[in-house]
Design a protein around this motif. Structure first.
Motif, PDB file in Angstrom:
ATOM      1  N   GLY A  31       0.821  -1.203   0.000  1.00 12.33           N
ATOM      2  CA  GLY A  31       0.000   0.000   0.000  1.00 12.33           C
ATOM      3  C   GLY A  31       0.846   1.241   0.000  1.00 12.33           C
ATOM      4  N   GLY A  32       0.164   2.369   0.052  1.00 13.27           N
ATOM      5  CA  GLY A  32       0.845   3.651   0.022  1.00 13.27           C
ATOM      6  C   GLY A  32       0.548   4.460   1.258  1.00 13.27           C
ATOM      7  N   LEU A  52      10.185  -2.625   1.064  1.00 17.57           N
ATOM      8  CA  LEU A  52      10.562  -2.118  -0.245  1.00 17.57           C
ATOM      9  C   LEU A  52       9.705  -0.903  -0.547  1.00 17.57           C
ATOM     10  CD1 LEU A  52      10.522  -5.512  -2.160  1.00 17.57           C
ATOM     11  CD2 LEU A  52      12.544  -4.233  -1.530  1.00 17.57           C
ATOM     12  N   ALA A  53      10.176  -0.047  -1.440  1.00 22.45           N
ATOM     13  CA  ALA A  53       9.400   1.138  -1.821  1.00 22.45           C
ATOM     14  C   ALA A  53       9.718   1.530  -3.255  1.00 22.45           C
ATOM     15  CB  ALA A  53       9.702   2.307  -0.888  1.00 22.45           C
ATOM     16  N   THR A  54       8.769   2.218  -3.857  1.00 22.15           N
ATOM     17  CA  THR A  54       9.012   2.828  -5.157  1.00 22.15           C
ATOM     18  C   THR A  54       9.573   4.226  -4.897  1.00 22.15           C
ATOM     19  OG1 THR A  54       6.725   3.594  -5.230  1.00 22.15           O
ATOM     20  CG2 THR A  54       7.217   1.526  -6.357  1.00 22.15           C
ATOM     21  N   MET A  74      13.825   0.885   6.969  1.00 22.26           N
ATOM     22  CA  MET A  74      13.674   2.014   6.059  1.00 22.26           C
ATOM     23  C   MET A  74      14.273   1.645   4.706  1.00 22.26           C
ATOM     24  SD  MET A  74      12.375   5.003   6.153  1.00 22.26           S
ATOM     25  CE  MET A  74      12.370   6.482   5.182  1.00 22.26           C
ATOM     26  N   PRO A  75      13.495   1.729   3.621  1.00 20.52           N
ATOM     27  CA  PRO A  75      14.046   1.400   2.302  1.00 20.52           C
ATOM     28  C   PRO A  75      15.279   2.248   1.988  1.00 20.52           C
ATOM     29  CG  PRO A  75      11.673   1.546   2.188  1.00 20.52           C
ATOM     30  CD  PRO A  75      12.073   2.044   3.551  1.00 20.52           C
ATOM     31  N   ASN A  76      16.252   1.616   1.335  1.00 17.70           N
ATOM     32  CA  ASN A  76      17.546   2.236   1.127  1.00 17.70           C
ATOM     33  C   ASN A  76      18.064   1.831  -0.258  1.00 17.70           C
ATOM     34  OD1 ASN A  76      20.353   2.605   1.107  1.00 17.70           O
ATOM     35  ND2 ASN A  76      20.514   2.282   3.306  1.00 17.70           N
ATOM     36  N   ILE A  82      14.801   0.152  -2.837  1.00 21.17           N
ATOM     37  CA  ILE A  82      14.021   1.164  -3.554  1.00 21.17           C
ATOM     38  C   ILE A  82      14.062   0.753  -5.020  1.00 21.17           C
ATOM     39  CG2 ILE A  82      13.802   3.588  -4.186  1.00 21.17           C
ATOM     40  CD1 ILE A  82      15.289   4.284  -1.610  1.00 21.17           C
ATOM     41  N   GLN A  83      12.904   0.376  -5.548  1.00 26.64           N
ATOM     42  CA  GLN A  83      12.833  -0.156  -6.902  1.00 26.64           C
ATOM     43  C   GLN A  83      11.725   0.528  -7.684  1.00 26.64           C
ATOM     44  OE1 GLN A  83      14.699  -2.598  -8.380  1.00 26.64           O
ATOM     45  NE2 GLN A  83      15.989  -2.771  -6.563  1.00 26.64           N
ATOM     46  N   PRO A  84      11.921   0.746  -8.987  1.00 31.91           N
ATOM     47  CA  PRO A  84      10.824   1.278  -9.799  1.00 31.91           C
ATOM     48  C   PRO A  84       9.693   0.251  -9.859  1.00 31.91           C
ATOM     49  CG  PRO A  84      12.750   0.793 -11.147  1.00 31.91           C
ATOM     50  CD  PRO A  84      13.146   0.561  -9.732  1.00 31.91           C
TER      51      PRO A  84
END
Length: 132
Positions: A31-32, A52-54, A74-76, A82-84
């Motif tokens: 989710g966001g 993970l995060a965009t 924390m995504p890093n 951190i991935q598209p």
């Protein structure tokens, strides 16, 4: 160790295709802003192993950085968390399969977990050899 890895994914609430792909790849929660709000209010327990995060979600994550940071969630970009959106399903699969995260310092030392105190010597040796 055979333990199921819980993966939390932060992506736009509007991107239904990415949300479906991440869930299909094995993410526990996706989710966001709704997930960020749940974490900051305490409704959602932070008992995840990886997150993970965009890239578009990173500014929003500042609201929960004090909660995720000390837990190492924390995504890093250095850890590849951190991935598209188009690569998110692959990243979730890799993280859920137990991909080892490691860090290096400026002297070239590698820091990674190789086991627990309850492991037998053979298991620790096997993990060390896999790392080399």
């Amino acid at each position: 160790t055979g333990k199921k890895v819980n993966v939390l994914v932060f992506c736009s609430d509007d991107d239904k295709e990415t949300i479906a792909a991440a869930k299909d790849a094995g993410a526990t929660v996706v989710g966001g802003s709704s997930v960020i709000q749940s974490i900051s209010s305490g409704e959602l327990a932070v008992n995840f192993d990886r997150s993970l995060a965009t890239p578009d979600m990173m500014p929003s994550l500042s609201k929960v950085a004090r909660i995720l940071g000390p837990r190492g969630l924390m995504p890093n970009a250095k850890l590849g968390t951190i991935q598209p959106a188009e690569n998110l399903a692959e990243a979730v699969t890799a993280q859920a399969s137990g991909m080892v995260q490691y860090r290096t310092d400026k002297f070239g030392n590698i820091m990674a977990g190789i086991g627990k105190g309850s492991f037998q010597k053979e298991q620790l040796l096997e993990n060390i050899m896999a790392g080399i």
